[in-house]
Write an enzyme that holds these catalytic residues in place. Structure first.
Site, PDB file in Angstrom:
ATOM      1  N   LYS A 136       0.818  -1.221   0.000  1.00  0.00           N
ATOM      2  CA  LYS A 136       0.000   0.000   0.000  1.00  0.00           C
ATOM      3  C   LYS A 136       0.849   1.267   0.000  1.00  0.00           C
ATOM      4  O   LYS A 136       0.391   2.321  -0.453  1.00  0.00           O
ATOM      5  CB  LYS A 136      -0.946  -0.003   1.196  1.00  0.00           C
ATOM      6  CG  LYS A 136      -2.003  -1.065   1.074  1.00  0.00           C
ATOM      7  CD  LYS A 136      -3.097  -0.907   2.092  1.00  0.00           C
ATOM      8  CE  LYS A 136      -4.106  -2.028   1.866  1.00  0.00           C
ATOM      9  NZ  LYS A 136      -5.380  -1.787   2.492  1.00  0.00           N
ATOM     10  N   ARG A 173      -8.011  -7.950  -8.744  1.00  0.00           N
ATOM     11  CA  ARG A 173      -8.757  -9.205  -8.955  1.00  0.00           C
ATOM     12  C   ARG A 173     -10.214  -8.877  -9.223  1.00  0.00           C
ATOM     13  O   ARG A 173     -10.626  -7.722  -9.149  1.00  0.00           O
ATOM     14  CB  ARG A 173      -8.694 -10.041  -7.672  1.00  0.00           C
ATOM     15  CG  ARG A 173      -9.182  -9.220  -6.474  1.00  0.00           C
ATOM     16  CD  ARG A 173      -9.319 -10.027  -5.212  1.00  0.00           C
ATOM     17  NE  ARG A 173      -9.300  -9.204  -4.024  1.00  0.00           N
ATOM     18  CZ  ARG A 173     -10.333  -8.591  -3.491  1.00  0.00           C
ATOM     19  NH1 ARG A 173     -11.511  -8.685  -4.074  1.00  0.00           N
ATOM     20  NH2 ARG A 173     -10.219  -7.858  -2.397  1.00  0.00           N
TER      21      ARG A 173
HETATM   22  P1  ADP Z   1     -13.842  -7.191  -1.318  1.00  0.00           P
HETATM   23  O1  ADP Z   1     -13.293  -5.796  -1.349  1.00  0.00           O
HETATM   24  O2  ADP Z   1     -14.098  -7.787  -2.661  1.00  0.00           O
HETATM   25  O3  ADP Z   1     -14.954  -7.370  -0.363  1.00  0.00           O
HETATM   26  P2  ADP Z   1     -12.177  -8.297   0.684  1.00  0.00           P
HETATM   27  O4  ADP Z   1     -10.972  -7.459   0.935  1.00  0.00           O
HETATM   28  O5  ADP Z   1     -13.275  -8.236   1.692  1.00  0.00           O
HETATM   29  O6  ADP Z   1     -12.671  -8.001  -0.781  1.00  0.00           O
HETATM   30  O7  ADP Z   1     -11.707  -9.777   0.503  1.00  0.00           O
HETATM   31  C1  ADP Z   1     -12.290 -10.638  -0.457  1.00  0.00           C
HETATM   32  C2  ADP Z   1     -12.156 -12.044  -0.013  1.00  0.00           C
HETATM   33  O8  ADP Z   1     -10.804 -12.316   0.224  1.00  0.00           O
HETATM   34  C3  ADP Z   1     -12.912 -12.345   1.263  1.00  0.00           C
HETATM   35  O9  ADP Z   1     -13.520 -13.592   1.121  1.00  0.00           O
HETATM   36  C4  ADP Z   1     -11.834 -12.360   2.329  1.00  0.00           C
HETATM   37  O10 ADP Z   1     -12.131 -13.303   3.339  1.00  0.00           O
HETATM   38  C5  ADP Z   1     -10.628 -12.804   1.535  1.00  0.00           C
HETATM   39  N1  ADP Z   1      -9.385 -12.198   2.007  1.00  0.00           N
HETATM   40  C6  ADP Z   1      -9.162 -10.930   2.379  1.00  0.00           C
HETATM   41  N2  ADP Z   1      -7.882 -10.749   2.735  1.00  0.00           N
HETATM   42  C7  ADP Z   1      -7.267 -11.952   2.568  1.00  0.00           C
HETATM   43  C8  ADP Z   1      -5.936 -12.429   2.747  1.00  0.00           C
HETATM   44  N3  ADP Z   1      -4.966 -11.661   3.194  1.00  0.00           N
HETATM   45  N4  ADP Z   1      -5.669 -13.735   2.462  1.00  0.00           N
HETATM   46  C9  ADP Z   1      -6.644 -14.537   2.016  1.00  0.00           C
HETATM   47  N5  ADP Z   1      -7.911 -14.150   1.822  1.00  0.00           N
HETATM   48  C10 ADP Z   1      -8.222 -12.879   2.099  1.00  0.00           C
HETATM   49  P1  ADP Z   2      -8.360  -3.152   3.225  1.00  0.00           P
HETATM   50  O1  ADP Z   2      -7.146  -3.557   2.456  1.00  0.00           O
HETATM   51  O2  ADP Z   2      -8.389  -3.776   4.564  1.00  0.00           O
HETATM   52  O3  ADP Z   2      -9.605  -3.300   2.407  1.00  0.00           O
HETATM   53  P2  ADP Z   2      -8.696  -0.265   2.865  1.00  0.00           P
HETATM   54  O4  ADP Z   2      -7.600   0.736   2.820  1.00  0.00           O
HETATM   55  O5  ADP Z   2      -9.383  -0.570   1.583  1.00  0.00           O
HETATM   56  O6  ADP Z   2      -8.135  -1.582   3.543  1.00  0.00           O
HETATM   57  O7  ADP Z   2      -9.763   0.234   3.933  1.00  0.00           O
HETATM   58  C1  ADP Z   2     -10.854  -0.566   4.369  1.00  0.00           C
HETATM   59  C2  ADP Z   2     -11.934   0.316   4.985  1.00  0.00           C
HETATM   60  O8  ADP Z   2     -11.415   1.089   6.100  1.00  0.00           O
HETATM   61  C3  ADP Z   2     -12.519   1.372   4.043  1.00  0.00           C
HETATM   62  O9  ADP Z   2     -13.564   0.860   3.266  1.00  0.00           O
HETATM   63  C4  ADP Z   2     -12.993   2.430   5.036  1.00  0.00           C
HETATM   64  O10 ADP Z   2     -14.227   2.033   5.606  1.00  0.00           O
HETATM   65  C5  ADP Z   2     -11.943   2.399   6.126  1.00  0.00           C
HETATM   66  N1  ADP Z   2     -10.854   3.385   5.892  1.00  0.00           N
HETATM   67  C6  ADP Z   2      -9.702   3.170   5.221  1.00  0.00           C
HETATM   68  N2  ADP Z   2      -8.929   4.281   5.200  1.00  0.00           N
HETATM   69  C7  ADP Z   2      -9.598   5.243   5.869  1.00  0.00           C
HETATM   70  C8  ADP Z   2      -9.319   6.604   6.208  1.00  0.00           C
HETATM   71  N3  ADP Z   2      -8.188   7.206   5.847  1.00  0.00           N
HETATM   72  N4  ADP Z   2     -10.255   7.284   6.917  1.00  0.00           N
HETATM   73  C9  ADP Z   2     -11.394   6.673   7.321  1.00  0.00           C
HETATM   74  N5  ADP Z   2     -11.712   5.399   7.041  1.00  0.00           N
HETATM   75  C10 ADP Z   2     -10.829   4.671   6.330  1.00  0.00           C
END
Ligand code: ADP
Ligand code: ADP
Ligand code: MG
Length: 499
Positions: free
Chosen positions: A116, A292
Site C-alpha cells: 500500500k 482481482r
Molecule cells: P472485497 O473488497 O471484494 O470485499 P475483501 O478485501 O473483503 O474483498 O476480501 C475478499 C475475499 O478475500 C474475502 O472472502 C476475504 O475473506 C478474503 N481475504 C481478504 N484478505 C485476505 C488475505 N490476506 N488472504 C486470504 N484471503 C483474504
Molecule cells: P483493506 O485492504 O483492509 O480493504 P482499505 O484501505 O481498503 O483496507 O480500507 C478498508 C476500509 O477502512 C474502508 O472501506 C474504510 O471504511 C476504512 N478506511 C480506510 N482508510 C480510511 C481513512 N483514511 N479514513 C477513514 N476510514 C478509512
C-alpha cells in the site's frame, strides 16, 4: 482460445466462474479440499481433482499442489477467483513459469499494488488524489509523532501489506500513538509477515466508493462505473449497490477519470477495482487497487449488462476490450447483500452447523450467487459467507422493495445468519434516504434495528410457511436426521438469528 481452465478457488465464486466457462464452451476444472468433496463447486465443474487437506494452507493456498493438478489436467489457464491466491504475485509468476495463463494482471502489478505504500506513492506521482498522510520509515517514533501532528488527529495507522481491515488502528490523541504503532506493527507482522505501517488522515463520515476498471494488452483502459460499499461491519462490506446514491453525474465522471488514470499509471490489465474514500464535502481520495475480480462484481454486471468473467477470459486470451468507454452506461439499480453464517447479536461471530433448510429465492430481477446447498455443513475452515443475494430494478426504491421480498423468501435454518439484520437495514430510513456513511452500523447497532413485535408476526408466518414447504426437501436431503424444526415458533427464533 482457451480449451480448459482451472479455478483455484471454492464456494460461490468457483460456481459462478464455472457457469461462464461452460457458456463459452471452455472445460472447467475444479479443485477441492477434504471438506469440500461434494460441494456445489465440485459438482458444477466438468472435471474435479482432490488436493487433500482441510485448512486453506493444505489446500487452496498450496501453490505446488494446485500447479501439479493444472499440469496433469493440461489446462491453458487458471482463474484465481478472489481471496486465497488471487493477489499473490508469486502464484501469478509460478503460473507463467509453468506456461499457464494467470487470469489477472501481471505479477509485477499485483506485487506493487499489494504494497500500500508503493501503491500510494505511485498514485500520488500520477496525480491521483490520495488521503493526506505519511509513508516514511516506521521504526523512527520521533518522526512518526511529528508526522501525525502535521497530518492532524485523528489519524489512521495502516499496514503496508494490509487487507481485510487487519493492522488498522484509529488514533484520536497523541498519547495513544506509540502503543497503537506498536500493536498495529505487531498485528501486521503476524498476519502478513511484514511489520511496515504508514499513517493516513482519518476521514470522518466517509463513504467507500469503488470503480470497476478493465485493461487489455493493447493499451485500452475503461471503467464500468462505481459501486457504493459503505455499509460495512468491522471494515468489511456487507451491502453494495450501483449506482451510488452519493454521486452526481459530474462527480461520477471525475472519479471515473481518476480510476482510469490510476489504471493507466500502472499499465493495468484485466479486471481490477480502484477503491476511493469520499468525504462529506465531496472530495475523494485513492485508497487502494484490488487486483482481482471483486466479491461485489455482480452489481456492476447487473447495471451494465456485462459478464465480467467473460471479459476477463477474452482479455486473458489476448483480445482487445470489445467496446469503448462511450459505449457504456448504467441502467437501473442493483443491490447486493452478503448473506453470512454469523451472529450479528454476538459481535458477528461465525456460526457453524448443518444447513437444515436452505432455499434460494427465485423471481424476476433476483439473482443468487451461492455455493451451498441444503444438507451441507458450514465449517470453520473457510469464510462464513453463504451466498450473495443480488437484485436489479428500474430505481433504487424498487430495488430495495425487491431485496426485502427476496430476503423474506430465503429460508435458511440450521445456522445463525445475518438475514434479519439485512432486512432491518433495508427497512431503515437512513439507508433508504441514501445519506449514510461507513459508520452506519456503529450508529445503528444490530440490536437497535430490530423490528416492532407487529413486524415479527409477519416473519413468524413466513418462517412457518418455509417450514411447511421445506419438509419434503428436508426429508430427501437430510433423511433420517431428527431436528428441532417441528415447532414454527422455535423456528422463527432461528430465522431471526435468535434461537
Ligand atoms: P472485497 O473488497 O471484494 O470485499 P475483501 O478485501 O473483503 O474483498 O476480501 C475478499 C475475499 O478475500 C474475502 O472472502 C476475504 O475473506 C478474503 N481475504 C481478504 N484478505 C485476505 C488475505 N490476506 N488472504 C486470504 N484471503 C483474504
Ligand atoms: P483493506 O485492504 O483492509 O480493504 P482499505 O484501505 O481498503 O483496507 O480500507 C478498508 C476500509 O477502512 C474502508 O472501506 C474504510 O471504511 C476504512 N478506511 C480506510 N482508510 C480510511 C481513512 N483514511 N479514513 C477513514 N476510514 C478509512
Ligand atoms: Mg479495501
Amino acid at each position: 482460445m482457451f480449451r480448459k481452465v482451472l479455478i483455484a478457488n471454492r464456494g460461490e465464486i468457483a460456481v459462478r466462474i464455472t457457469k461462464t466457462l461452460q457458456e463459452m464452451g471452455i472445460r472447467s476444472v475444479a479443485i477441492y479440499s477434504e471438506v469440500d468433496a461434494s460441494a456445489p463447486h465440485v459438482l458444477a465443474a466438468d472435471e474435479a481433482y482432490p488436493l487433500g487437506g482441510k485448512t486453506p494452507g493444505e489446500s487452496y493456498l498450496d501453490i505446488h499442489k494446485i500447479l501439479d493438478v493444472a499440469r496433469g489436467a493440461e489446462v491453458d489457464a487458471i482463474h484465481p477467483g478472489y481471496g486465497f491466491l488471487s493477489e499473490n504475485a508469486g502464484f501469478a509468476r509460478a503460473c507463467q513459469d509453468a506456461g499457464i495463463v494467470f487470469i489477472g494482471p501481471t505479477a509485477d502489478v499485483i506485487a506493487s499494488m499489494g504494497d500500500k505504500i508503493i501503491a500510494k506513492q505511485t498514485m500520488e506521482a500520477a496525480d491521483v488524489p490520495v488521503v493526506p498522510g505519511w509513508t516514511g520509515e516506521a521504526d523512527n517514533l520521533t518522526e512518526i509523532t511529528a508526522a501525525a501532528e502535521a497530518i492532524g488527529y485523528p489519524v489512521l495507522i495502516k499496514a503496508a501489506a494490509g487487507g481485510g481491515g487487519k493492522g488498522m488502528r484509529l488514533v484520536e490523541r497523541a498519547d495513544q500513538l506509540a502503543t497503537s504503532v506498536e500493536s498495529a506493527s505487531r498485528e501486521a507482522q503476524k498476519a502478513f509477515g511484514d511489520a511496515r505501517i504508514f499513517l493516513e488522515k482519518y476521514v470522518t463520515r466517509p463513504r467507500h466508493i469503488e470503480f470497476q476498471i478493465f485493461g487489455d494488452t493493447h493499451g485500452n483502459v475503461v471503467h464500468l462505473f462505481e459501486r457504493e460499499c459503505s455499509i460495512q461491519r468491522r471494515h468489511q462490506k456487507i451491502i453494495e449497490e450501483s449506482p451510488s446514491p452519493a454521486l452526481t453525474p459530474s462527480l461520477r465522471a471525475k472519479m471515473g477519470e481518476a480510476a482510469v488514470k490510476a489504471a493507466q499509471a500502472i499499465g493495468y490489465t484485466n479486471a481490477g477495482t480502484v477503491e476511493f474514500i469520499l468525504d462529506a464535502s465531496g472530495s475523494f481520495y485513492f485508497l487502494e487497487v484490488n487486483t482481482r475480480l471483486q466479491v461485489e462484481h455482480p452489481v456492476t454486471e447487473e447495471v451494465t449488462q456485462m459478464d465480467l468473467v467473460r471479459l476477463q477470459l477474452l482479455v486473458a486470451m489476448g483480445n482487445p476490450i470489445p467496446f469503448t468507454q462511450a459505449d457504456l452506461s448504467q441502467s437501473g439499480h442493483a443491490i447486493e447483500c452478503r448473506l453470512y453464517a454469523e451472529d450479528p447479536d454476538n459481535q458477528f461471530l461465525p456460526s457453524t452447523g448443518k444447513l437444515q433448510v436452505y432455499r434460494e429465492p427465485v423471481g424476476p430481477g433476483v439473482r443468487v450467487d451461492g455455493g451451498f446447498c441444503q444438507g451441507q455443513d458450514v465449517s470453520t475452515y473457510y469464510d462464513p459467507m453463504l451466498s450473495k443475494l443480488i437484485v436489479w430494478a428500474g430505481s433504487r426504491s424498487e430495488a430495495i422493495e425487491k431485496m426485502q421480498w427476496a430476503l423474506a423468501h430465503y429460508p435458511v435454518l440450521g445456522v445463525k445468519t445475518n438475514a434479519g439484520l439485512l432486512q432491518d437495514i433495508m427497512r431503515h430510513e437512513v439507508f433508504r434516504s441514501g445519506a449514510f456513511d461507513t459508520h452506519f452500523l456503529e450508529h445503528f447497532p444490530p440490536q437497535t434495528l430490530k423490528p416492532e413485535p407487529a413486524d415479527r408476526d409477519h416473519l413468524l408466518a413466513i418462517a412457518a410457511a418455509a417450514l411447511t414447504q421445506a419438509q419434503p426437501a428436508r426429508q430427501q436431503t437430510v433423511a433420517g436426521e431428527q431436528s428441532t424444526l417441528q415447532n414454527p415458533w422455535l423456528l422463527a427464533g432461528a430465522w431471526r438469528g435468535g434461537a
